[in-house]
Structure formats: C-alpha cells, structure tokens
Motif scaffolding. Structure first.
Motif, PDB file in Angstrom:
ATOM      1  N   UNK A 106     -10.005  -1.795  -6.303  1.00 38.01           N
ATOM      2  CA  UNK A 106      -9.332  -1.315  -5.367  1.00 38.01           C
ATOM      3  C   UNK A 106      -8.216  -2.056  -4.665  1.00 38.01           C
ATOM      4  N   UNK A 107      -8.777  -3.013  -3.968  1.00 42.54           N
ATOM      5  CA  UNK A 107      -8.031  -4.173  -3.347  1.00 42.54           C
ATOM      6  C   UNK A 107      -6.976  -4.927  -4.176  1.00 42.54           C
ATOM      7  N   UNK A 108      -7.422  -5.111  -5.288  1.00 39.71           N
ATOM      8  CA  UNK A 108      -6.509  -5.819  -6.195  1.00 39.71           C
ATOM      9  C   UNK A 108      -5.241  -4.855  -6.594  1.00 39.71           C
ATOM     10  N   UNK A 109      -5.354  -3.574  -6.690  1.00 32.92           N
ATOM     11  CA  UNK A 109      -4.492  -2.808  -6.909  1.00 32.92           C
ATOM     12  C   UNK A 109      -3.583  -2.752  -5.941  1.00 32.92           C
ATOM     13  N   UNK A 117       0.302  -3.511  -5.166  1.00 28.82           N
ATOM     14  CA  UNK A 117       1.512  -2.803  -4.718  1.00 28.82           C
ATOM     15  C   UNK A 117       2.337  -3.397  -3.554  1.00 28.82           C
ATOM     16  N   UNK A 118       1.517  -4.132  -2.638  1.00 26.71           N
ATOM     17  CA  UNK A 118       2.149  -4.914  -1.453  1.00 26.71           C
ATOM     18  C   UNK A 118       3.000  -5.869  -2.208  1.00 26.71           C
ATOM     19  N   UNK A 119       2.880  -6.827  -3.184  1.00 26.03           N
ATOM     20  CA  UNK A 119       3.582  -7.652  -3.749  1.00 26.03           C
ATOM     21  C   UNK A 119       4.690  -6.940  -4.246  1.00 26.03           C
ATOM     22  N   UNK A 141      -2.243   2.524  -1.018  1.00 24.53           N
ATOM     23  CA  UNK A 141      -2.784   2.143  -2.037  1.00 24.53           C
ATOM     24  C   UNK A 141      -4.361   1.900  -1.963  1.00 24.53           C
ATOM     25  N   UNK A 142      -4.645   1.096  -0.889  1.00 24.30           N
ATOM     26  CA  UNK A 142      -6.202   0.926  -0.603  1.00 24.30           C
ATOM     27  C   UNK A 142      -7.201   2.232  -0.557  1.00 24.30           C
ATOM     28  N   UNK A 143      -6.435   3.423  -0.149  1.00 20.29           N
ATOM     29  CA  UNK A 143      -7.287   4.663  -0.317  1.00 20.29           C
ATOM     30  C   UNK A 143      -7.325   5.310  -1.577  1.00 20.29           C
ATOM     31  N   UNK A 144      -6.594   4.855  -2.611  1.00 22.44           N
ATOM     32  CA  UNK A 144      -6.585   5.377  -3.906  1.00 22.44           C
ATOM     33  C   UNK A 144      -7.874   4.571  -4.604  1.00 22.44           C
ATOM     34  N   UNK A 148     -15.489  -1.456   6.227  1.00 23.64           N
ATOM     35  CA  UNK A 148     -13.918  -1.451   5.680  1.00 23.64           C
ATOM     36  C   UNK A 148     -13.263  -0.666   6.287  1.00 23.64           C
ATOM     37  N   UNK A 149     -12.052  -0.179   5.673  1.00 20.74           N
ATOM     38  CA  UNK A 149     -11.142   0.794   6.490  1.00 20.74           C
ATOM     39  C   UNK A 149     -10.423   1.828   5.768  1.00 20.74           C
ATOM     40  N   UNK A 150     -11.571   2.176   4.750  1.00 20.50           N
ATOM     41  CA  UNK A 150     -11.283   3.455   4.276  1.00 20.50           C
ATOM     42  C   UNK A 150     -11.176   4.828   5.035  1.00 20.50           C
ATOM     43  N   UNK A 151     -10.305   5.744   4.910  1.00 24.78           N
ATOM     44  CA  UNK A 151     -10.573   6.884   5.425  1.00 24.78           C
ATOM     45  C   UNK A 151     -10.937   8.171   4.596  1.00 24.78           C
ATOM     46  N   UNK A 152     -12.185   8.440   4.773  1.00 24.42           N
ATOM     47  CA  UNK A 152     -12.797   9.498   4.026  1.00 24.42           C
ATOM     48  C   UNK A 152     -11.948  10.719   3.605  1.00 24.42           C
ATOM     49  N   UNK A 153     -11.039  11.173   4.579  1.00 23.39           N
ATOM     50  CA  UNK A 153     -10.262  12.541   4.382  1.00 23.39           C
ATOM     51  C   UNK A 153      -9.131  12.028   3.583  1.00 23.39           C
TER      52      UNK A 153
END
Length: 249
Positions: free
Chosen positions: A40-43, A47-49, A119-122, A148-153
């Motif tokens: 997930x982080x790599x993707x 996206x950031x780059x 993207x981190x939420x996907x 971490x900083x995922x948002x479950x919603x």
C-alpha cells in the motif's frame, strides 16, 4: 503451515476465554493485521512521485524513486522527534523538506500529501479480514487501535468499529499502556475485559499484555515468539482461526 496440534491449542485457548465471560470488547490493529501495509505504501509513494513530476518536477527529479522518498521519510524522523507518533505529520514534513531542498514551493507539501494520503487509504484486505470484522462486530464493540494513519471510514470498513484511535490523532502510540487504555475507555470497559488482536509481537501482543489486556498475536508468518518472558495468551495463524476459536459452542 501451523500444525494441527498448535491449531487445536489456539482454538481451545480462545474457547476458554470466550466461556470465561472476561471479553467484553475487542481492540484491533489495522496495518498488517487487516491488510499488508508495504504494498500500500509503495503504491502511495509512486502516486506521490507522479504528482510531484507534474507540479514540482525539480523535487521529483531530486527524489528519483520511491526508495529515496522512503529514505527522506526516515530522515525526518531524526529531524522532527516531536512528530514521532504522527505519521501524517512526518510524511507531510518529509515532502516539505524535499520541496525546499529542490527549490520548489514548500506550500505544495499540503496538496502533495493529500494525494499520497488518498492513495494510502486504497488498501487490499486480506481474504479473512472482512469475515472476521463481521464476526467480531456482531458480538463485541470493536475499536481500531493503530500506530498508522489509515481511516477506517475511507477504507470502507468503518461500520464494523465502535471507535477508531490512531497515534496521529491521539498523540501517543503502541506500546504505551495509556494508548491501550484509551481504547478500553472508548467503549466503556476496563482493560482486563478487552481482547487486543494484532500482528506485531512487541507493539501489539506485548504492549497489550503490559497494559493489562488479553492479547492475541496474529502470527501469519509462523515466527517464533521473539521476547523473553510470558508469551501472548493466544497465537493464531489467521483471523479465520481466531473466529473459529471465539465462535459460540
């Protein structure tokens, strides 16, 4: 593969916990418990780059690839110890540092981080995650407890949680006992009546035990317990095995 004897021991231990009536709530880790985090982080870093290449090309060229993005993220940990428990803040400031060093506008850190964070939420859930969430939330109040900083919603699983605590929002992190206690407080039960489930031996299992909770170590990789002293109350190889043990008998 876990042996049948080991499986039977885990299921039997969970059945005893279930029958004891001691479990009145569940706290649950997210990253590497419900989904694998590093893909997930790599993707998200890719996206950031891509976003930086369009809006801050000098920064994108300076960073080059996701390895450099990650190295800069580690560097900011040393520069900003005040943000140690705030993964969003660390990521945002690492982007700002990259922009500044490359001579781009540092205010672009905010929209750049927003792209990364979306993207981190996907995430791609483990196959056993949704069935386990449905099983647990039908029986107990469930609290997400994550460094971490995922948002479950945003991820799409918020309906299974009574509350969700993140290190970024709470200003503290596992294995601090007060973070586990905050999870118990969120659903109005004492720590000794919470069953915490997570993949990290130190942050989740040991941390929960030190906080006075029951601990289930989700050990998908079948590793040996790495610490001295008492082992977790229960070790399972999957969330499916966890649910088998906690099912009504």
């Amino acid at each position: 593969m876990q042996s049948q004897d080991t499986t039977d021991i885990a299921v039997a231990a969970l059945q005893r916990l279930r029958r004891s009536g001691q479990i009145r709530a569940i706290s649950l880790d997210l990253d590497d418990t419900l989904w694998p985090i590093w893909p997930t982080i790599a993707k998200a870093e890719a996206v950031l780059l891509q976003w930086l290449a369009e809006h801050a090309p000098a920064t994108a060229a300076h960073l080059g690839d996701t390895a450099r993005v990650r190295a800069l993220r580690h560097e900011i940990v040393e520069l900003r110890p005040d943000l140690q428990a705030d993964l969003s803040g660390l990521r945002r400031e690492s982007i700002r540092l990259a922009l500044t060093r490359a001579g781009d506008d540092p205010t672009l850190a905010e929209p750049a981080f927003d792209e990364f964070f979306a993207a981190r939420q996907r995430v791609e859930l483990f196959d056993d995650a949704l069935p386990a969430l449905a099983f647990l939330s039908q029986r107990w109040p469930v609290v997400a407890l994550s460094n971490g900083n995922a948002n479950v919603h945003v991820v799409g699983i918020g309906q299974h949680f009574r509350a969700s605590l993140s290190a970024s929002g709470a200003g503290m992190a596992k294995p601090e006992a007060r973070f586990f206690h905050a999870a118990a407080d969120a659903v109005g039960v004492a720590p000794e009546h919470v069953l915490h489930i997570g993949d990290d031996a130190a942050l989740d299992a040991q941390g929960a035990m030190d906080a006075g909770m029951h601990a289930v170590w989700l050990n998908r990789a079948q590793l040996a317990w790495p610490h001295e002293g008492p082992e977790p109350h229960v070790t399972v190889a999957s969330l499916l095995q966890l649910c088998q043990g906690l099912a009504d008998r």
